[in-house]
Design an enzyme around this catalytic site. Structure first.
Site, PDB file in Angstrom:
ATOM      1  N   GLY A 163      11.406  13.509   4.890  1.00 19.55           N
ATOM      2  CA  GLY A 163      12.846  13.387   5.045  1.00 19.55           C
ATOM      3  C   GLY A 163      13.258  11.966   4.662  1.00 19.55           C
TER       4      GLY A 163
ATOM      5  N   GLY B 211     -59.521   7.542  26.339  1.00 20.54           N
ATOM      6  CA  GLY B 211     -58.973   8.182  25.154  1.00 20.54           C
ATOM      7  C   GLY B 211     -59.212   9.680  25.215  1.00 20.54           C
TER       8      GLY B 211
ATOM      9  N   GLU C 156      16.172  16.297   4.284  1.00 19.84           N
ATOM     10  CA  GLU C 156      14.831  16.762   3.938  1.00 19.84           C
ATOM     11  C   GLU C 156      14.660  16.855   2.425  1.00 19.84           C
ATOM     12  OE1 GLU C 156      12.250  17.348   6.325  1.00 19.84           O
ATOM     13  OE2 GLU C 156      13.816  16.134   7.245  1.00 19.84           O
TER      14      GLU C 156
ATOM     15  N   LYS D  43     -36.997  12.049  26.788  1.00 19.53           N
ATOM     16  CA  LYS D  43     -35.960  12.896  27.409  1.00 19.53           C
ATOM     17  C   LYS D  43     -36.137  12.832  28.913  1.00 19.53           C
ATOM     18  CE  LYS D  43     -36.259  16.711  29.015  1.00 19.53           C
ATOM     19  NZ  LYS D  43     -36.529  18.069  29.494  1.00 19.53           N
TER      20      LYS D  43
ATOM     21  N   ARG E 249      -3.328  24.240   5.970  1.00 20.26           N
ATOM     22  CA  ARG E 249      -4.009  23.577   4.854  1.00 20.26           C
ATOM     23  C   ARG E 249      -5.373  22.991   5.235  1.00 20.26           C
ATOM     24  NH1 ARG E 249       0.794  19.884   2.926  1.00 20.26           N
ATOM     25  NH2 ARG E 249       1.587  20.491   4.970  1.00 20.26           N
TER      26      ARG E 249
ATOM     27  N   GLY F 137       2.677  23.313  15.234  1.00 17.58           N
ATOM     28  CA  GLY F 137       2.559  23.734  13.833  1.00 17.58           C
ATOM     29  C   GLY F 137       1.225  24.393  13.516  1.00 17.58           C
TER      30      GLY F 137
ATOM     31  N   GLY G  98      11.194  25.073  13.779  1.00 16.75           N
ATOM     32  CA  GLY G  98      11.605  23.739  13.357  1.00 16.75           C
ATOM     33  C   GLY G  98      11.444  22.693  14.448  1.00 16.75           C
TER      34      GLY G  98
ATOM     35  N   TYR H 130     -43.578  21.323  30.256  1.00 13.42           N
ATOM     36  CA  TYR H 130     -43.095  22.709  30.303  1.00 13.42           C
ATOM     37  C   TYR H 130     -44.283  23.638  30.405  1.00 13.42           C
ATOM     38  CZ  TYR H 130     -40.259  26.728  28.810  1.00 13.42           C
ATOM     39  OH  TYR H 130     -39.598  27.931  28.732  1.00 13.42           O
TER      40      TYR H 130
HETATM   41  C1  UD1 Z   1       9.189  16.434   9.348  1.00  6.77           C
HETATM   42  C2  UD1 Z   1      10.602  15.877   9.326  1.00  6.77           C
HETATM   43  C3  UD1 Z   1      10.725  14.930   8.156  1.00  6.77           C
HETATM   44  C4  UD1 Z   1       9.705  13.828   8.276  1.00  6.77           C
HETATM   45  C5  UD1 Z   1       8.316  14.412   8.402  1.00  6.77           C
HETATM   46  C6  UD1 Z   1       7.322  13.328   8.705  1.00  6.77           C
HETATM   47  C7  UD1 Z   1      12.199  17.450  10.242  1.00  6.77           C
HETATM   48  C8  UD1 Z   1      13.169  18.520   9.928  1.00  6.77           C
HETATM   49  N1  UD1 Z   1      11.547  16.957   9.210  1.00  6.77           N
HETATM   50  O1  UD1 Z   1       8.998  17.181   8.178  1.00  6.77           O
HETATM   51  O2  UD1 Z   1      12.021  14.365   8.101  1.00  6.77           O
HETATM   52  O3  UD1 Z   1       9.759  12.964   7.150  1.00  6.77           O
HETATM   53  O4  UD1 Z   1       8.264  15.366   9.461  1.00  6.77           O
HETATM   54  O5  UD1 Z   1       6.029  13.844   8.686  1.00  6.77           O
HETATM   55  O6  UD1 Z   1      12.068  17.091  11.391  1.00  6.77           O
HETATM   56  N2  UD1 Z   1       6.343  21.138  14.617  1.00  6.77           N
HETATM   57  C9  UD1 Z   1       6.388  21.943  15.743  1.00  6.77           C
HETATM   58  N3  UD1 Z   1       7.177  23.030  15.729  1.00  6.77           N
HETATM   59  C10 UD1 Z   1       7.929  23.373  14.676  1.00  6.77           C
HETATM   60  C11 UD1 Z   1       7.881  22.559  13.514  1.00  6.77           C
HETATM   61  C12 UD1 Z   1       7.074  21.451  13.534  1.00  6.77           C
HETATM   62  O7  UD1 Z   1       5.717  21.652  16.728  1.00  6.77           O
HETATM   63  O8  UD1 Z   1       8.621  24.393  14.743  1.00  6.77           O
HETATM   64  C13 UD1 Z   1       5.478  19.956  14.629  1.00  6.77           C
HETATM   65  C14 UD1 Z   1       4.326  20.080  13.667  1.00  6.77           C
HETATM   66  O9  UD1 Z   1       3.189  20.598  14.319  1.00  6.77           O
HETATM   67  C15 UD1 Z   1       4.126  18.642  13.217  1.00  6.77           C
HETATM   68  C16 UD1 Z   1       5.513  18.040  13.300  1.00  6.77           C
HETATM   69  O10 UD1 Z   1       6.244  18.860  14.179  1.00  6.77           O
HETATM   70  O11 UD1 Z   1       3.294  17.942  14.087  1.00  6.77           O
HETATM   71  C17 UD1 Z   1       6.187  17.966  11.961  1.00  6.77           C
HETATM   72  O12 UD1 Z   1       6.235  19.236  11.406  1.00  6.77           O
HETATM   73  P1  UD1 Z   1       6.111  19.433   9.843  1.00  6.77           P
HETATM   74  O13 UD1 Z   1       6.264  20.856   9.527  1.00  6.77           O
HETATM   75  O14 UD1 Z   1       4.920  18.742   9.349  1.00  6.77           O
HETATM   76  O15 UD1 Z   1       7.432  18.667   9.378  1.00  6.77           O
HETATM   77  P2  UD1 Z   1       7.805  18.248   7.936  1.00  6.77           P
HETATM   78  O16 UD1 Z   1       8.425  19.401   7.253  1.00  6.77           O
HETATM   79  O17 UD1 Z   1       6.665  17.582   7.304  1.00  6.77           O
END
Ligand code: UD1
Ligand code: CA
Length: 492
Positions: A147, A430, A162, A358, A19, A15, A84, A394
């Site tokens: 979720g 000294g 979700e 050091k 933020r 991800g 996702g 040094y």
């Molecule tokens: C997800 C869950 C949600 C849960 C929440 C908990 C799903 C669809 N939703 O939501 O039910 O309550 O986490 O925090 O699973 N990530 C990837 N690749 C992607 C998308 C995400 O590696 O394509 C990783 C992100 O880096 C993160 C984690 O998965 O570490 C969760 O991703 P995030 O976008 O925060 O999920 P939420 O929408 O918060």
């Protein structure tokens, strides 16, 4: 069921973390002495799985370089586009053998308080229940954004919805999906092939596997965790600080229950990697980082920051900043000392006030009490270094070492111009500038003999309070009449 089935942990870490508003990947921000991904990998490796796979995407180069450093055994799989959580797990599965078996656990790289013990209990419950899909859930006061766990009339988990796809009634559910799952590996592969993107975000949701498994009449269950902190993720720097503070409270609580006195836990910060013995005392304003280790009976603080420092029994370290140093048993350091890497202080030895060291080995019972710089030096056992001594290491081009022997006494305000060796039992006067070796037992003096010019003040400072005082002293009495004169403060 047995718990010897192979376990693979897939850590989702692709991800964006926008933020955080940082040039550094969110996953590389630290709390408690480890990066967020470092905590996730430590929890994963803590259950001794067969494999750990991190799925990377955003800031891949940074994240993968870091993983290679802290968890070289972990594999990485790339998720080019973040389509996702379901898609991310599919990418992670590419690191598995063609016919995967056993259990696949999914965790998140940005959930730092999850403990290995929790993952182990969760996997144990999943395997003991003979389940195909298990989800780690928690009841929270404010489920916004998570979720929601939808249960049927029998209380069994039927699906996960979700926030963005939920009805008002579903949004009222307070049981949330932590995002942590356990799956039968073969079933996961089959189910992931069937998930679509027909949802508010147009993403492949991992959570859809729950509903698919129920339709397939597979065994699905939830493991409810009371400790909500362990499921919380970091999305911004407010959460980073909040989880960092909670992690620190947990670390200190553990040490206090193990016999460490922490006078003010709110003003004491200890990394998860630090080791403390019973009867250590931490005074307010202490920060202990990295591989710092403190032996029994030692007192640290107040206001001391130590990184990778080893401290012996009963040592006392007061108002000190140090890294890469070793402090012997019963030694004392500070107040106001600066220990740089390569400092080694012997048993019962002392580094005092306004002293910087050091690459310095200071022997047992040796003392550097005041206002000194000790760089690239060896100071023998029971030697005393005079106040205001500089080890001039040094020459403008290269660094050189100074060796001072055992049982030496060096005068105040000395300069040791390295490389130079002072023999055992030697002394210096000294103000000596030591440019040549001093043989054992010798006294080195470099300042010229002192010359007193009698009456100088009367001639050159006549009428000043100094001249009055000198006159009074000469008369053998302090209350000689003050000669009032239009003294001019002179310039020289
Ligand atoms: C997800 C869950 C949600 C849960 C929440 C908990 C799903 C669809 N939703 O939501 O039910 O309550 O986490 O925090 O699973 N990530 C990837 N690749 C992607 C998308 C995400 O590696 O394509 C990783 C992100 O880096 C993160 C984690 O998965 O570490 C969760 O991703 P995030 O976008 O925060 O999920 P939420 O929408 O918060
Ligand atoms: Ca999240």
């Amino acid at each position: 069921m047995s718990d010897v089935r192979p376990v693979t942990v897939i850590v989702l870490a692709a991800g964006a973390g926008t933020r955080m508003k940082s040039r550094t990947s969110k996953l590389l921000h630290p709390i408690g002495g480890r990066t967020l991904i470092g905590h996730a990998l430590a929890a994963a490796e803590g259950i001794e799985p067969d494999r750990v796979v991190a799925v990377t995407g955003h800031d891949r180069e940074q994240v993968e370089a870091h993983i290679a450093e802290i968890a070289p055994d972990a594999a990485t799989a790339v998720q080019q586009e973040q389509n996702g959580t379901g898609h991310a797990v599919r990418c992670g599965l590419t690191a598995l053998p063609e016919q995967p078996s056993g259990t696949v656990v999914v965790t998140y790289g940005d959930v730092p308080l999850l403990e290995a013990a929790t993952v182990r209990a969760f996997v144990g419950d999943h395997q003991a229940g003979g389940r195909d899909v298990s989800v780690l859930t928690a009841e929270v006061d404010d489920p916004t954004g998570y979720g929601r766990i939808v249960r049927d009339s029998h209380g069994a988990v039927s699906r996960i919805v979700e926030q963005k796809d939920a009805t008002d009634a579903e949004r009222a559910i307070r049981e949330i999906n932590s995002g942590i799952f356990a799956f039968d590996a073969a079933y996961l592969v089959a189910a992931l092939a069937r998930i679509g993107t027909d949802n508010a975000q147009g993403e492949m949701y991992l959570t859809d596997v729950v509903e698919i498994a129920r339709a397939d009449e597979r065994v699905v269950g939830a493991y409810v965790l009371d400790d909500v902190w362990q499921t919380e993720g970091v999305n911004n720097r407010v959460q980073l600080a909040t989880l960092g503070a909670e992690l620190n409270r947990r670390t200190l609580r553990r040490w206090m229950l193990d016999g460490v006195t922490v006078v003010d836990p709110d003003a004491t910060w200890v990394d998860v990697t630090v080791r403390l013995a019973p009867d250590v005392t931490l005074l307010p304003g202490v920060q202990l980082h990295g591989a710092t280790e403190v032996a029994s009976g030692a007192t640290i603080g107040p206001d001391t920051t130590l990184t990778d420092v080893t401290i012996g029994e009963r040592a006392q370290v007061v108002r000190t900043h140090g890294s890469g140093a070793v402090i012997g048993a019963g030694a004392t350091v500070g107040p106001f000392a600066y220990l740089r890497p390569g400092t080694s202080l012997g048993d019962g030895a002392k580094i005092g006030t306004y002293v910087e060291t050091k690459q310095a080995t200071i022997g047992d019972g040796a003392k550097v009490p005041h206002l000194s710089y000790v760089g690239d030096a060896t100071v023998g056992d029971h030697t005393n270094i005079g106040a205001g001594t500089i080890f001039a290491n040094y020459d403008g081009m290269n660094k050189h070492r100074t060796t001072v022997g055992r049982h030496c006494k060096t005068g105040s305000n000395n300069v040791f111009v390295a490389p130079v060796t002072i023999g055992d039992g030697a002394a210096t006067g000294g103000g000596t500038t030591v440019r040549d070796d001093v043989p054992p037992g010798a006294l080195a003096v470099s300042a010229g003999p002192q010359r007193n010019i009698d009456g100088w003040v009367f001639k050159r400072r006549a009428g000043t309070p100094a001249a009055d005082a000198a006159g009074a002293a000469a008369a053998g009495s302090a209350d000689v009449v003050h000669t009032d004169s239009a003294a001019t403060s002179d310039e020289e």
